[in-house]
Scaffold this motif. Structure first.
Motif, short mmCIF file in Angstrom:
data_model
loop_
_atom_site.label_atom_id
_atom_site.label_comp_id
_atom_site.label_asym_id
_atom_site.label_seq_id
_atom_site.Cartn_x
_atom_site.Cartn_y
_atom_site.Cartn_z
N GLN A 145 52.74 40.16 -8.09
CA GLN A 145 53.50 39.85 -9.29
C GLN A 145 54.91 39.13 -8.98
OE1 GLN A 145 53.05 41.90 -12.92
NE2 GLN A 145 51.71 43.16 -11.88
N ARG A 168 58.03 36.40 -15.14
CA ARG A 168 57.06 37.40 -14.89
C ARG A 168 55.71 36.87 -15.08
NH1 ARG A 168 57.66 43.05 -15.07
NH2 ARG A 168 55.69 43.90 -13.88
N LYS A 169 55.13 36.58 -13.96
CA LYS A 169 53.92 36.36 -13.85
C LYS A 169 52.95 36.79 -12.48
CE LYS A 169 55.12 31.75 -13.68
NZ LYS A 169 54.35 31.60 -14.74
N MET A 170 51.58 36.75 -12.92
CA MET A 170 50.69 37.27 -11.67
C MET A 170 50.31 36.36 -10.68
SD MET A 170 49.04 40.29 -11.03
CE MET A 170 48.43 41.08 -12.47
N GLU A 387 47.66 43.52 -18.22
CA GLU A 387 48.14 42.39 -17.43
C GLU A 387 47.20 41.75 -16.86
OE1 GLU A 387 50.05 45.39 -15.13
OE2 GLU A 387 49.34 45.23 -17.04
N GLU A 388 46.16 42.66 -15.92
CA GLU A 388 45.05 42.03 -15.06
C GLU A 388 44.02 41.43 -15.93
OE1 GLU A 388 45.77 45.41 -11.53
OE2 GLU A 388 44.30 45.72 -13.12
N SER A 390 44.36 40.14 -18.86
CA SER A 390 45.04 38.65 -19.16
C SER A 390 45.13 37.80 -18.29
CB SER A 390 46.41 38.90 -19.80
OG SER A 390 46.92 37.74 -20.23
N ASP A 391 45.36 38.03 -16.91
CA ASP A 391 45.31 37.13 -15.86
C ASP A 391 43.98 36.46 -15.60
OD1 ASP A 391 47.10 35.95 -13.78
OD2 ASP A 391 45.38 37.00 -12.64
#
Length: 820
Positions: A145, A168-170, A387-388, A390-391
C-alpha cells in the motif's frame, strides 16, 4: 458454476461433513493480534488470524486441542468438540513472561546467550535436514500500500488511473494456494493450485512460498542484497553478532530461551531483533528479526520478519506461519506492505513419483487464475480485511470498465498526449488499447549525431509493437523502420526490421531486416554514436569507421529445452567503401587531424567494393536450467552452472556473386558466481579461429570489442582501453578472457563515514592472445552503485606486456558505450 457443482458433488459423495471454528485472537487489553497462528495440536490443519485478529478453521467432527500462538506471547490451548455446527472460540493471549531467576551473571563473565547460540549452531545442520523431505499446503497473501506519493515524477503527473486521488491506496494485492514439496539434497517444487491478483483476472501472482530458512548460513534475498544476509545461528555467526540472554519461559514442558540479536558492526548484512531457542534440543521456536538500510539492504528501508514453529510429532517441528513487513521510501513515494504465508497439512513422509522433481521449480495449473470469488471465500484460511475486500471490488469493477471500447479510447486520448520533453529527450509512446498495439517514436537527442563520413546525421526511427495475447506479453510482432540522412555526403539510407516472437513453451523468434544502411567495420558496433560525436567534434578523434551496404538478413532462434538454445542467421551484404566528407571541429587539437575512414591499424587503403553471403549457426547450453511453467509458456530462472556456447560462420563463395570464402569458429563459457559475503565473481572466456581463410574481407575479421571513449563498454565481454581494430585478425586461433569481481561492500563498508554511501569496490582484468604470440591485457579498479546509477573505473593498459597508459571510464546503469 461448473466448479461449484463439482465441489457440492464431492462433498456429498464423500459422506464427510466439515464445520468451521472461528473467533478472535487478542491480547489482554483486547487489542487484535495480527497474524497469530491457530492450529490443531500435533495435527496438519492450521490457519492464521488476520490483521483484526479474526480466524477461521475448517475441521471434520471430532475432539481437538486448538492452539493459538503469537511471537512474544504465551500460547493458549482450548479443548473443543467439533460437530456439524459452526463453533465460536476466542483466545486471549498474555505477554510471554520470561524468568532470569536461575541465571547469575558475574561481572566480566560471558553472557549465557553465547552458550545457547553455540549449541544452536552445533545442531543447525541436524535441524536443517529435519525439514529436508516434506510436502505441505501453503496459502500466501501479499499486499502493498501507498501512504504518500508526489504529484509529479520525472516531470510527469502521477496518475494511477483509478479515479482515486487519495494518498492512501492499495498498489498490489494477491492470494495464492499452492502445494510445496521438498526432497533432499536440493530438490523443490511448487504447484500453484489457485492464484488471484486484484484488478487483473489474467495475471499470475508470482508468490514463492519458500521458507526463509534461518538454519541456512545465508538468507538469500534477490534484489535486496547481492551478498545475502547472515543468519544469527550461521556457522560463523559469532564473528558478526553479539547476543544477550533476556530470560526463558516454559511452554509444554519445554524451556524456551529469549535471545537478543545485536550486530557487531553497522553496514554489514546482519539482522537485529530476537530469536527464541529451545533448551536441550536447541531449535528455533520463533523469531522477530529486522533489516535496515544499515544492514546493506537495497531498495527497501526496513524489512521485519516473524516466524513461528511448532511440534508436529515427537520428532520434528514445522513452521506454522511466516510474515514479512516491508517498507520503502523512495523519490517521494512512501509505501508499506505485508506478505503472510500459512503452512499446513504437512506430510513428512511424502512419497514422490520418480520424475516428480524436474527442472520446473514452480508450475501454475491450468485454470489456476480463473477461480471464482466464492471459491476463494470457501478455502481462504486468512480472512480478508475491509480495505482488501474494497480493493477487490473496486479493481475488479474497474477491470470490467476498462474492457469497454469507449473507455479504452478515452484512456488512449489521455495517455497519447505528445509533449516537447518527450520529443526531445524521452521519446513518445502512442498506444491503441483495443488493438493491443503500441507506437514508439525515438527522441531527437538519440536521432542526431555527427561523424566525419556523413557530417551531421538525422537518424529517425521508431517501432510498432503488436501483441497477439492479452496475457502473454512475449507473443508479439515488432516492426521497426529507420531512415538515415547524412547532410555532408548527401546519402539517404533506410532499413526495415521485423521481429516475431512466439511466446510459447519453447520460445521461438524470427527476424527479418533489409535495406540500404551504414555499418561499422565491426558489425557489433563498438562505438556509440552519441559519445563519438563529442569525441570527433571536441578532440578530433573519429573512432567510428563506416561502410555502406545494400543488405538482407534473416535470423532464427528457438529454445530446445533443458537450457539448450539454437540460433541461426543468413545475411547478404553488397558493400561499398565510404570516405570522410566533413572536417568540421568545435575545438582544434594541436598536431591532430582526422584519420581516414578505415581501420588504419589493419588497412592502408579503403576496401574494394564486394559482396558477401554469410551463414551462421550456434548453440548455447546452460545445464540445470530452472523454469516457472505457466499453462501456455515457460519463464527461465537461470542455473547455478555456466553457459557454454559454440558458433560456426561460413562465408559462401560465388553464390549471389559473393566474394568471401572462409569458415570461422568460436566457443565460450561464462558464469556469475555468487560468493555471498565475498561478493560476486563474473567471468567470460572464449576462443576461436579461422579453419579456412581463402577470402576474408575486413568486416568479416575476428574483431574484439575495444573502447577509446570515456563511456565504458559492457564489462562482461569488452575491453575498456583497447584500440578498436588493432588486434582484428584472421588467425587460426585466438583467445580472450574477462574476469570481474564485485566486492559488494566487503571492504568499503568498513570505512567510517564512507560506508554510509553504499558505494562498492569492483575490480577486474581483461586479456587476449593471438596465434603468433601477440597479446594484450588490462587491469581496472573502480567504484559502483554510486547514487544507485553510476560506476567509475581506472583502467591500466598493457600492450605486448608494456604499460601503455591509464584511462578513466564511467558508466550509467543500463547504458554502455557501444551500440548503434
Amino acid at each position: 458454476m461448473r466448479l461449484r457443482i463439482i465441489v457440492i458433488l464431492l462433498f456429498f459423495c464423500s459422506g464427510v461433513s466439515a464445520a468451521v471454528i472461528k473467533g478472535y485472537v487478542k491480547d489482554a487489553n483486547g487489542k487484535p493480534l495480527a497474524y497469530a497462528s491457530v492450529y490443531v495440536k500435533n495435527g496438519r490443519q492450521g490457519t492464521t488470524a488476520g490483521v483484526n485478529g479474526y480466524y477461521q478453521l475448517s475441521l471434520t467432527p471430532g475432539r481437538y486441542t486448538i492452539i493459538a500462538q503469537h511471537v512474544g506471547y504465551a500460547k493458549m490451548e482450548r479443548e473443543v468438540e467439533v460437530g456439524d455446527q459452526e463453533l465460536s472460540v476466542d483466545f486471549t493471549l498474555t505477554i510471554q513472561q520470561v524468568s532470569l531467576n536461575e541465571v547469575v551473571v558475574r561481572a566480566g563473565a560471558e553472557d549465557p546467550a553465547y552458550a545457547i547460540i553455540r549449541n544452536a549452531i552445533k545442531k543447525r545442520k541436524e535441524h536443517l535436514e529435519e525439514l529436508s523431505h516434506f510436502s505441505c499446503e501453503v496459502y500466501t497473501k501479499e499486499q502493498f500500500q501507498l501512504r504518500d506519493y508526489p504529484k509529479k515524477f520525472m516531470g510527469q503527473k502521477v496518475d494511477f488511473e483509478d479515479g482515486d486521488t487519495s494518498k492512501r491506496k492499495m498498489l498490489y494485492l494477491s492470494e495464492t494456494v499452492a502445494r510445496y514439496s521438498v526432497k533432499p539434497p536440493d530438490k523443490s517444487k511448487v504447484e500453484v493450485l489457485s492464484t488471484r491478483v486484484s484488478g487483473n483476472a489474467n495475471a499470475f501472482g508470482l508468490t514463492l512460498p519458500k521458507i526463509v530458512n534461518f538454519y541456512e548460513n545465508y538468507i538469500v534475498a534477490e534484489g535486496l542484497n547481492p551478498r545475502g544476509f547472515i543468519s544469527p545461528i550461521a556457522a560463523n555467526a559469532l564473528n558478526y553478532y553479539r547476543y544477550k540472554f533476556e530470560g526463558s519461559f516454559m511452554e509444554d514442558s519445554v524451556e524456551v530461551n529469549r535471545i537478543k540479536v545485536i550486530p557487531k558492526r553497522k553496514y554489514e548484512p546482519l539482522f537485529s531483533g530476537y530469536i527464541m531457542i529451545t533448551e536441550n534440543s536447541w531449535r528455533i521456536h520463533s523469531l522477530q528479526l529486522e533489516l535496515y538500510k544499515t544492514s546493506q539492504m537495497e531498495i527497501l528501508d526496513t524489512l521485519r520478519m516473524e516466524q513461528l514453529y511448532a511440534p508436529l510429532n515427537g520428532h520434528a517441528w514445522v513452521i506454522r506461519n511466516q510474515v514479512l513487513y516491508p517498507t520503502v521510501r523512495l523519490f517521494g513515494f512512501d509505501a508499506f506492505g505485508s506478505s503472510v504465508t500459512v503452512y499446513s497439512k504437512f506430510d513428512l513422509e511424502a512419497d514422490f513419483t520418480p520424475k516428480y522433481f524436474n527442472n520446473t521449480l514452480m508450475k501454475y495449473n491450468e485454470g489456476s487464475n480463473k477461480k471464482p470469488s466464492d471459491y476463494w471465500d470457501s478455502i481462504r484460511p486468512l480472512p480478508l480485511q475491509p480495505e482488501e475486500i474494497s480493493d477487490y471490488h473496486k479493481k475488479d469493477s474497474l477491470e470490467q470498465v476498462r474492457k469497454d471500447p469507449k473507455y479504452l479510447d478515452s484512456l488512449d486520448r489521455v495517455r497519447n498526449k505528445i509533449g516537447i520533453g518527450g520529443i526531445l529527450f524521452t521519446g513518445e509512446t502512442i498506444s491503441k488499447q483495443k488493438r493491443r498495439s503500441v507506437y514508439n517514436i525515438d527522441p531527437l537527442i538519440r536521432s542526431v549525431s555527427f561523424n566525419t563520413v556523413e557530417g551531421w546525421v538525422a537518424n529517425l526511427s521508431g517501432s510498432w509493437v503488436k501483441r497477439f495475447d492479452s496475457t502473454n506479453f512475449q507473443k508479439q510482432f515488432v516492426l521497426r523502420p529507420n531512415v538515415r540522412y547524412g547532410f555532408s555526403n548527401g546519402h539517404l539510407n533506410g532499413r526495415l526490421q521485423a521481429h516475431y516472437q512466439s511466446g510459447g513453451r519453447h520460445q521461438e523468434s524470427i527476424g527479418l531486416s533489409g535495406g540500404k544502411y551504414v555499418f561499422q567495420y565491426n558489425n557489433a558496433n563498438p562505438v556509440g554514436s552519441f559519445m563519438n560525436s563529442f569525441s570527433t567534434l571536441l578532440r578530433e578523434l573519429n573512432h567510428m569507421k563506416l561502410y555502406e551496404a545494400w543488405y538482407a538478413r534473416a535470423d532464427y532462434s528457438r529454445q530446445l529445452g533443458s537450457g539448450l538454445d539454437f540460433t541461426a542467421a543468413i545475411q547478404y551484404q553488397d558493400r561499398r567503401p565510404l570516405s570522410n566528407s566533413s572536417d568540421l571541429v568545435w575545438r582544434n587539437v594541436k598536431e591532430r587531424t582526422y584519420t581516414p575512414n578505415y581501420p588504419t591499424d589493419i588497412m592502408s587503403a579503403p576496401m574494394d567494393p564486394h559482396q558477401a553471403l554469410l551463414v551462421s549457426a550456434g548453440l548455447s547450453w546452460q545445464p540445470g536450467m530452472k523454469y516457472i511453467e505457466f499453462p501456455d509458456r515457460r519463464m527461465s530462472l537461470g542455473s547455478k552452472y555456466p553457459v557454454v556456447s559454440a558458433r560456426l560462420t561460413k562465408g559462401v563463395k560465388d553464390l549471389f556473386s559473393s566474394d568471401v570464402d572462409y569458415l570461422k569458429w568460436e566457443m565460450g563459457v561464462k558464469d556469475d558466481l555468487q560468493l555471498r559475503l565475498a561478493g560476486m565473481l563474473q567471468y567470460s572466456f572464449s576462443a576461436g579461429g579461422f579453419l579456412q581463410s581463402d577470402a576474408v574481407q575486413v568486416p568479416d575479421y575476428k574483431h574484439f570489442m575495444g573502447n577509446r571513449l570515456i563511456l565504458a563498454n559492457g564489462y562482461s565481454n569488452s575491453f575498456q582501453a583497447l584500440h578498436y581494430y588493432r588486434y582484428s585478425n584472421t588467425e587460426k586461433i585466438w583467445a580472450e578472457g574477462h574476469l570481474e569481481h564485485h566486492f559488494n561492500g566487503v571492504f568499503t563498508n568498513k570505512i567510517p563515514g564512507f560506508r554510509k554511501l553504499n558505494w562498492y569496490l569492483v575490480g577486474g582484468a581483461n586479456a587476449l592472445w593471438l596465434d603468433g604470440n601477440k597479446h594484450y591485457s588490462e587491469l581496472y579498479l573502480g567504484l559502483e552503485n554510486i547514487f544507485k546509477l553510476l560506476r567509475t573505473d581506472i583502467v591500466w593498459s598493457f600492450d605486448q606486456g608494456s604499460f601503455s597508459g591509464a584511462y578513466f571510464r564511467f558508466s550509467i546503469r543500463g547504458i554502455t558505450g557501444g551500440g548503434d
